[in-house]
Motif scaffolding. Sequence first.
Motif, PDB file in Angstrom:
ATOM      1  N   ILE A 101       0.866  -1.183   0.000  1.00  0.00           N
ATOM      2  CA  ILE A 101       0.000   0.000   0.000  1.00  0.00           C
ATOM      3  C   ILE A 101       0.905   1.237   0.000  1.00  0.00           C
ATOM      4  O   ILE A 101       2.030   1.167   0.495  1.00  0.00           O
ATOM      5  CB  ILE A 101      -0.965   0.035   1.219  1.00  0.00           C
ATOM      6  N   PRO A 102       0.435   2.337  -0.587  1.00  0.00           N
ATOM      7  CA  PRO A 102       1.297   3.522  -0.588  1.00  0.00           C
ATOM      8  C   PRO A 102       1.515   4.066   0.824  1.00  0.00           C
ATOM      9  O   PRO A 102       0.655   3.918   1.692  1.00  0.00           O
ATOM     10  CB  PRO A 102       0.517   4.527  -1.447  1.00  0.00           C
ATOM     11  N   THR A 103       2.669   4.676   1.036  1.00  0.00           N
ATOM     12  CA  THR A 103       2.951   5.260   2.347  1.00  0.00           C
ATOM     13  C   THR A 103       2.178   6.565   2.506  1.00  0.00           C
ATOM     14  O   THR A 103       1.698   7.130   1.515  1.00  0.00           O
ATOM     15  CB  THR A 103       4.455   5.558   2.501  1.00  0.00           C
ATOM     16  N   ALA A 104       2.127   7.032   3.735  1.00  0.00           N
ATOM     17  CA  ALA A 104       1.400   8.280   4.022  1.00  0.00           C
ATOM     18  C   ALA A 104       2.007   9.440   3.233  1.00  0.00           C
ATOM     19  O   ALA A 104       1.281  10.268   2.674  1.00  0.00           O
ATOM     20  CB  ALA A 104       1.442   8.566   5.511  1.00  0.00           C
ATOM     21  N   ASP A 105       3.344   9.483   3.160  1.00  0.00           N
ATOM     22  CA  ASP A 105       4.008  10.573   2.424  1.00  0.00           C
ATOM     23  C   ASP A 105       3.627  10.546   0.955  1.00  0.00           C
ATOM     24  O   ASP A 105       3.382  11.582   0.338  1.00  0.00           O
ATOM     25  CB  ASP A 105       5.534  10.446   2.548  1.00  0.00           C
TER      26      ASP A 105
ATOM     27  N   ILE B 165       0.917   9.221  -0.382  1.00  0.00           N
ATOM     28  CA  ILE B 165      -0.493   9.600  -0.524  1.00  0.00           C
ATOM     29  C   ILE B 165      -0.640  11.123  -0.464  1.00  0.00           C
ATOM     30  O   ILE B 165      -1.317  11.736  -1.283  1.00  0.00           O
ATOM     31  CB  ILE B 165      -1.354   8.918   0.561  1.00  0.00           C
ATOM     32  N   SER B 166       0.041  11.722   0.511  1.00  0.00           N
ATOM     33  CA  SER B 166      -0.038  13.170   0.684  1.00  0.00           C
ATOM     34  C   SER B 166       0.479  13.888  -0.557  1.00  0.00           C
ATOM     35  O   SER B 166      -0.107  14.865  -1.017  1.00  0.00           O
ATOM     36  CB  SER B 166       0.773  13.574   1.915  1.00  0.00           C
ATOM     37  N   ARG B 167       1.593  13.368  -1.102  1.00  0.00           N
ATOM     38  CA  ARG B 167       2.211  14.005  -2.277  1.00  0.00           C
ATOM     39  C   ARG B 167       1.305  13.871  -3.504  1.00  0.00           C
ATOM     40  O   ARG B 167       1.083  14.824  -4.229  1.00  0.00           O
ATOM     41  CB  ARG B 167       3.568  13.359  -2.523  1.00  0.00           C
ATOM     42  N   ILE B 168       0.761  12.676  -3.714  1.00  0.00           N
ATOM     43  CA  ILE B 168      -0.021  12.434  -4.936  1.00  0.00           C
ATOM     44  C   ILE B 168      -1.389  13.124  -4.863  1.00  0.00           C
ATOM     45  O   ILE B 168      -1.865  13.687  -5.845  1.00  0.00           O
ATOM     46  CB  ILE B 168      -0.169  10.917  -5.187  1.00  0.00           C
ATOM     47  N   LEU B 169      -2.017  13.083  -3.680  1.00  0.00           N
ATOM     48  CA  LEU B 169      -3.335  13.715  -3.549  1.00  0.00           C
ATOM     49  C   LEU B 169      -3.240  15.221  -3.263  1.00  0.00           C
ATOM     50  O   LEU B 169      -4.255  15.904  -3.196  1.00  0.00           O
ATOM     51  CB  LEU B 169      -4.146  13.023  -2.443  1.00  0.00           C
ATOM     52  N   LYS B 170      -2.018  15.691  -3.085  1.00  0.00           N
ATOM     53  CA  LYS B 170      -1.745  17.121  -2.830  1.00  0.00           C
ATOM     54  C   LYS B 170      -2.557  17.638  -1.645  1.00  0.00           C
ATOM     55  O   LYS B 170      -3.211  18.690  -1.720  1.00  0.00           O
ATOM     56  CB  LYS B 170      -2.029  17.961  -4.073  1.00  0.00           C
ATOM     57  N   ALA B 171      -2.543  16.883  -0.549  1.00  0.00           N
ATOM     58  CA  ALA B 171      -3.240  17.318   0.678  1.00  0.00           C
ATOM     59  C   ALA B 171      -2.436  16.831   1.880  1.00  0.00           C
ATOM     60  O   ALA B 171      -1.940  15.699   1.868  1.00  0.00           O
ATOM     61  CB  ALA B 171      -4.647  16.743   0.714  1.00  0.00           C
ATOM     62  N   PRO B 172      -2.282  17.675   2.904  1.00  0.00           N
ATOM     63  CA  PRO B 172      -1.524  17.241   4.085  1.00  0.00           C
ATOM     64  C   PRO B 172      -2.290  16.200   4.901  1.00  0.00           C
ATOM     65  O   PRO B 172      -3.524  16.159   4.858  1.00  0.00           O
ATOM     66  CB  PRO B 172      -1.352  18.536   4.888  1.00  0.00           C
ATOM     67  N   ILE B 173      -1.552  15.379   5.620  1.00  0.00           N
ATOM     68  CA  ILE B 173      -2.189  14.330   6.422  1.00  0.00           C
ATOM     69  C   ILE B 173      -2.242  14.768   7.885  1.00  0.00           C
ATOM     70  O   ILE B 173      -1.222  15.110   8.475  1.00  0.00           O
ATOM     71  CB  ILE B 173      -1.431  13.002   6.270  1.00  0.00           C
ATOM     72  N   ASP B 174      -3.448  14.758   8.439  1.00  0.00           N
ATOM     73  CA  ASP B 174      -3.625  15.147   9.840  1.00  0.00           C
ATOM     74  C   ASP B 174      -3.707  13.927  10.757  1.00  0.00           C
ATOM     75  O   ASP B 174      -3.446  14.045  11.955  1.00  0.00           O
ATOM     76  CB  ASP B 174      -4.896  15.990  10.003  1.00  0.00           C
ATOM     77  N   GLY B 175      -4.123  12.798  10.215  1.00  0.00           N
ATOM     78  CA  GLY B 175      -4.280  11.628  11.084  1.00  0.00           C
ATOM     79  C   GLY B 175      -4.083  10.327  10.347  1.00  0.00           C
ATOM     80  O   GLY B 175      -4.417  10.212   9.171  1.00  0.00           O
TER      81      GLY B 175
ATOM     82  N   LEU C 111      -5.391  19.141  15.286  1.00  0.00           N
ATOM     83  CA  LEU C 111      -6.462  20.051  14.876  1.00  0.00           C
ATOM     84  C   LEU C 111      -6.593  21.230  15.832  1.00  0.00           C
ATOM     85  O   LEU C 111      -6.729  22.371  15.410  1.00  0.00           O
ATOM     86  CB  LEU C 111      -7.791  19.304  14.831  1.00  0.00           C
ATOM     87  N   HIS C 112      -6.567  20.918  17.123  1.00  0.00           N
ATOM     88  CA  HIS C 112      -6.852  21.953  18.121  1.00  0.00           C
ATOM     89  C   HIS C 112      -5.630  22.802  18.456  1.00  0.00           C
ATOM     90  O   HIS C 112      -5.732  24.022  18.552  1.00  0.00           O
ATOM     91  CB  HIS C 112      -7.402  21.285  19.380  1.00  0.00           C
ATOM     92  N   LEU C 113      -4.498  22.141  18.631  1.00  0.00           N
ATOM     93  CA  LEU C 113      -3.303  22.866  19.069  1.00  0.00           C
ATOM     94  C   LEU C 113      -2.292  23.069  17.939  1.00  0.00           C
ATOM     95  O   LEU C 113      -1.346  23.841  18.091  1.00  0.00           O
ATOM     96  CB  LEU C 113      -2.623  22.109  20.224  1.00  0.00           C
ATOM     97  N   GLY C 114      -2.464  22.325  16.857  1.00  0.00           N
ATOM     98  CA  GLY C 114      -1.523  22.445  15.733  1.00  0.00           C
ATOM     99  C   GLY C 114      -0.168  21.860  16.037  1.00  0.00           C
ATOM    100  O   GLY C 114       0.838  22.295  15.476  1.00  0.00           O
ATOM    101  N   VAL C 115      -0.113  20.885  16.931  1.00  0.00           N
ATOM    102  CA  VAL C 115       1.181  20.274  17.284  1.00  0.00           C
ATOM    103  C   VAL C 115       1.111  18.758  17.102  1.00  0.00           C
ATOM    104  O   VAL C 115       0.032  18.167  17.068  1.00  0.00           O
ATOM    105  CB  VAL C 115       1.593  20.573  18.747  1.00  0.00           C
ATOM    106  N   GLY C 116       2.295  18.154  17.008  1.00  0.00           N
ATOM    107  CA  GLY C 116       2.385  16.698  16.947  1.00  0.00           C
ATOM    108  C   GLY C 116       2.344  16.163  15.533  1.00  0.00           C
ATOM    109  O   GLY C 116       2.046  16.886  14.584  1.00  0.00           O
ATOM    110  N   GLU C 117       2.685  14.898  15.413  1.00  0.00           N
ATOM    111  CA  GLU C 117       2.706  14.209  14.127  1.00  0.00           C
ATOM    112  C   GLU C 117       1.717  13.047  14.175  1.00  0.00           C
ATOM    113  O   GLU C 117       1.461  12.500  15.248  1.00  0.00           O
ATOM    114  CB  GLU C 117       4.116  13.647  13.864  1.00  0.00           C
ATOM    115  N   PRO C 118       1.162  12.658  13.027  1.00  0.00           N
ATOM    116  CA  PRO C 118       0.270  11.489  13.049  1.00  0.00           C
ATOM    117  C   PRO C 118       1.038  10.225  13.437  1.00  0.00           C
ATOM    118  O   PRO C 118       2.263  10.169  13.312  1.00  0.00           O
ATOM    119  CB  PRO C 118      -0.220  11.393  11.602  1.00  0.00           C
ATOM    120  N   LEU C 119       0.298   9.233  13.871  1.00  0.00           N
ATOM    121  CA  LEU C 119       0.887   7.944  14.260  1.00  0.00           C
ATOM    122  C   LEU C 119       1.551   7.294  13.042  1.00  0.00           C
ATOM    123  O   LEU C 119       1.120   7.507  11.921  1.00  0.00           O
ATOM    124  CB  LEU C 119      -0.243   7.044  14.768  1.00  0.00           C
ATOM    125  N   ASP C 120       2.583   6.489  13.294  1.00  0.00           N
ATOM    126  CA  ASP C 120       3.220   5.753  12.201  1.00  0.00           C
ATOM    127  C   ASP C 120       3.024   4.252  12.462  1.00  0.00           C
ATOM    128  O   ASP C 120       3.827   3.626  13.145  1.00  0.00           O
ATOM    129  CB  ASP C 120       4.704   6.110  12.141  1.00  0.00           C
TER     130      ASP C 120
END
Lengths: 251, 79
Positions: free
Chosen positions: A180-184, A186-196, A222-231
Amino acid sequence: MKSIVITSGKGGVGKTTVTACLGRALAGLGCRVALIDADFGLNNLDVVLGLESKVVYDTADVIENRCRVRQALVEDVRNLYLLPSAHGYLGEKVTSQNIKLILNSLAVTFDYALVDCPAGIEAGFKRAVAACESAIVVTTPHMSALRDANKVVSLLASYRFSPTLVINRVRGDLEVEGKIPTADEISRILKAPIDGIIPETDGAFDLGEMPKKPFELLARRLHLGVGEPLDPAAEYRGIRGYFKRRARRVK
Amino acid sequence: MSEITDAAERLKRIVESDADGRVNAALRVAQSDVRAVLCELMDVSRLDMRVEPLGAGYRVTVTADADAIYGVGKIDAAY
């Protein structure tokens, strides 16, 4: 109040579950959250939350002035309320203006309104999207879901939205094996950042069994704008990860 | 991971072909309308529309060959 529409395009990717879990996570951070089920006719946010027996009034009653918005709200946990969808089919009667008016009346007392959008890109989608100010696109890493997510991201961009992605049901072992494609990617191809990123949860039939951490990370972003999604792939990398992958394949 | 996986390659192909399809569909509609407008004023022998990316948007180029503009007739070749 920030109104966020949770949409996907494809059905069955977990919009309603993500809406419910994200609502609980935001409420856990101390935010007052209203969940609005905009999936008229095929509504099930009340069932997912286990609140179906507590519903007295619904959106139809609010729109047709049989009750006030606050009377229709059902409390789930502290700070989290549900505005149930109409019991009967009401789809054609509801406009985005109706939803916007409901959101406006909630704005005084709530920090977030999460609108659970119906699947597809038809009238229900447009109605929900037009009433909100930002969007989250839920997808799974499967090709069919990603293709639909791409269409929805493009469609939302034409509404001047900058949607973010939540990738649900990610299997770390398949990501490491390149199936399956990686999160990076997916984000690059769909041109949208990943929040979760929500890992696949085998055998979770109840909302209480869903892992809390990925949703807490999503809520913090979403609320604080900090942190990275789970890997979810992290535990499947390296020598130990190799044996874990083999064990999972055997299972 | 810098190397692109097969799955991502496939997704990229799908997304690009969908985008091309949508652009072509929009162009077909636009081309038909542009031709209708131009044909009211001139004798259009060839019409070409193309789209290319330009920053965050697009550049749409319309090239039309007209044998004559109605009410003007043929122009001098030296013009």
